[in-house]
Design an enzyme around this catalytic site. Structure first.
Site, PDB file in Angstrom:
ATOM      1  N   LYS A 169       0.830  -1.210   0.000  1.00  0.00           N
ATOM      2  CA  LYS A 169       0.000   0.000   0.000  1.00  0.00           C
ATOM      3  C   LYS A 169       0.864   1.259   0.000  1.00  0.00           C
ATOM      4  O   LYS A 169       0.566   2.236  -0.697  1.00  0.00           O
ATOM      5  CB  LYS A 169      -0.927   0.001   1.214  1.00  0.00           C
ATOM      6  CG  LYS A 169      -1.777   1.279   1.364  1.00  0.00           C
ATOM      7  CD  LYS A 169      -2.670   1.516   0.152  1.00  0.00           C
ATOM      8  CE  LYS A 169      -3.423   2.833   0.228  1.00  0.00           C
ATOM      9  NZ  LYS A 169      -4.603   2.800   1.091  1.00  0.00           N
ATOM     10  N   LYS A 237      -1.031  11.238   5.756  1.00  0.00           N
ATOM     11  CA  LYS A 237      -0.685  10.204   6.733  1.00  0.00           C
ATOM     12  C   LYS A 237       0.100   9.080   6.064  1.00  0.00           C
ATOM     13  O   LYS A 237       1.100   8.590   6.602  1.00  0.00           O
ATOM     14  CB  LYS A 237      -1.958   9.637   7.358  1.00  0.00           C
ATOM     15  CG  LYS A 237      -1.716   8.522   8.371  1.00  0.00           C
ATOM     16  CD  LYS A 237      -2.951   7.679   8.598  1.00  0.00           C
ATOM     17  CE  LYS A 237      -3.254   6.797   7.407  1.00  0.00           C
ATOM     18  NZ  LYS A 237      -4.369   5.854   7.629  1.00  0.00           N
TER      19      LYS A 237
END
Length: 296
Positions: A169, A237
């Site tokens: 990811k 983030k």
């Protein structure tokens, strides 16, 4: 099997709906009780973390950060406190591989399987049920969980042992967000030079510069549509996690380090709630030029 789903936000809500619509026995929870009530109205059950843990064989979650993930799983009254041996937790949140491994090894001692399984596709993919799921963990747990994730995903790949899904990811986020940044830079450049950015986009989209990111984000930039499918906050983030992870393994990431500073600037200027197509606003401020529709 009974399925638990924790986290009914911008991604989790449509994912849980797909599970209910697929006919699975689903139990949900979220801090927003209106969202819980909506799922209950569709046929889902509701309960606390410990109730979900005791009643569900597989528990899926998609939560804002690793601290919340670990709290929901491991704190007193968390789901692990009441889960049966042989149960599976699937974490669709975006965290670092180190944080995924912490959950994996602690749960393994309890006889509970853990899959780190972040997703790509944003809100549109969650609504359409076409998310790409990048999974780390044990093959046996993946084989059991695969058919349930199929309710909201078009692609599920076990990329390796625990932590591999989170690594994948982060690699995905490096590519996507740097791509958005360079599309932004190019369209600001074209606009500043006097070209029509919409025509520039249409002219290049079928060539080597074409990409899914270009097609998804260039029209949003041109229309000045920054309503979020994936917010800068969430991607900030993720890029923060990229920087932290890269530094821990001595992998230089010069482009992503610069992207982190771009996102920090957007944060200072109040753009964290914008879609990540809003990265264009950083380059617009530098050039004193907006990307927008033109008559010619």
């Amino acid at each position: 099997m009974k399925i638990g789903f924790i986290g009914l936000g911008i991604m989790g809500r449509p994912m849980a709906k797909h599970l209910v619509n697929a006919g699975f026995d689903v139990m949900v929870t979220d801090l927003n009780q209106e969202l819980v009530s909506e799922l209950v109205g569709m046929g889902a059950g509701a309960g606390s973390y410990s109730e979900i843990g005791s009643q569900c064989d597989i528990v899926m979650m998609i939560l804002p950060n690793a601290d919340i993930v670990k709290s929901v799983i491991l704190d007193e009254g968390g789901i692990a406190s009441s889960m049966k041996k042989g149960s599976i937790i699937i974490d669709h949140s975006s965290v670092t591989p180190v944080e995924s491994n912490e959950c994996y090894y602690e749960l393994k001692e309890m006889g509970i399987s853990f899959l780190d399984a972040p997703v790509s596709g944003g809100e549109p993919g969650a609504i359409a049920g076409t998310l790409a799921v990048m999974v780390g963990g044990d093959q046996e747990a993946f084989d059991v969980a695969e058919k349930y994730m199929d309710a909201y995903a078009s692609s599920m790949i076990l990329t390796g042992p625990s932590g591999s899904g989170s690594v994948t990811k982060l690699a995905n986020q490096i590519i996507v967000n740097n791509n958005i940044a360079i599309v932004s830079e190019a369209l600001v450049f074209a606009s500043k030079a006097g070209a029509n950015p919409e025509k520039v986009y249409k002219a290049i989209r079928s060539g080597l510069a074409g990409s899914a990111v270009l097609d998804a984000k260039a029209p949003m930039m041109i229309d000045r549509n920054f309503v979020p499918g994936g917010t800068i906050k969430v991607n900030h983030k993720d890029i923060t996690n990229v920087v932290k992870t890269a530094h821990s393994i001595d992998a230089p990431i010069p482009y992503s380090a610069q992207l982190y500073e771009i996102m920090q600037t957007l944060k200072v200027h109040g753009h964290l709630g914008d879609d990540h197509a809003g990265i264009v606003q950083y380059f617009e401020a530098l050039a004193d030029c907006k990307v927008e529709k033109k008559e010619n």
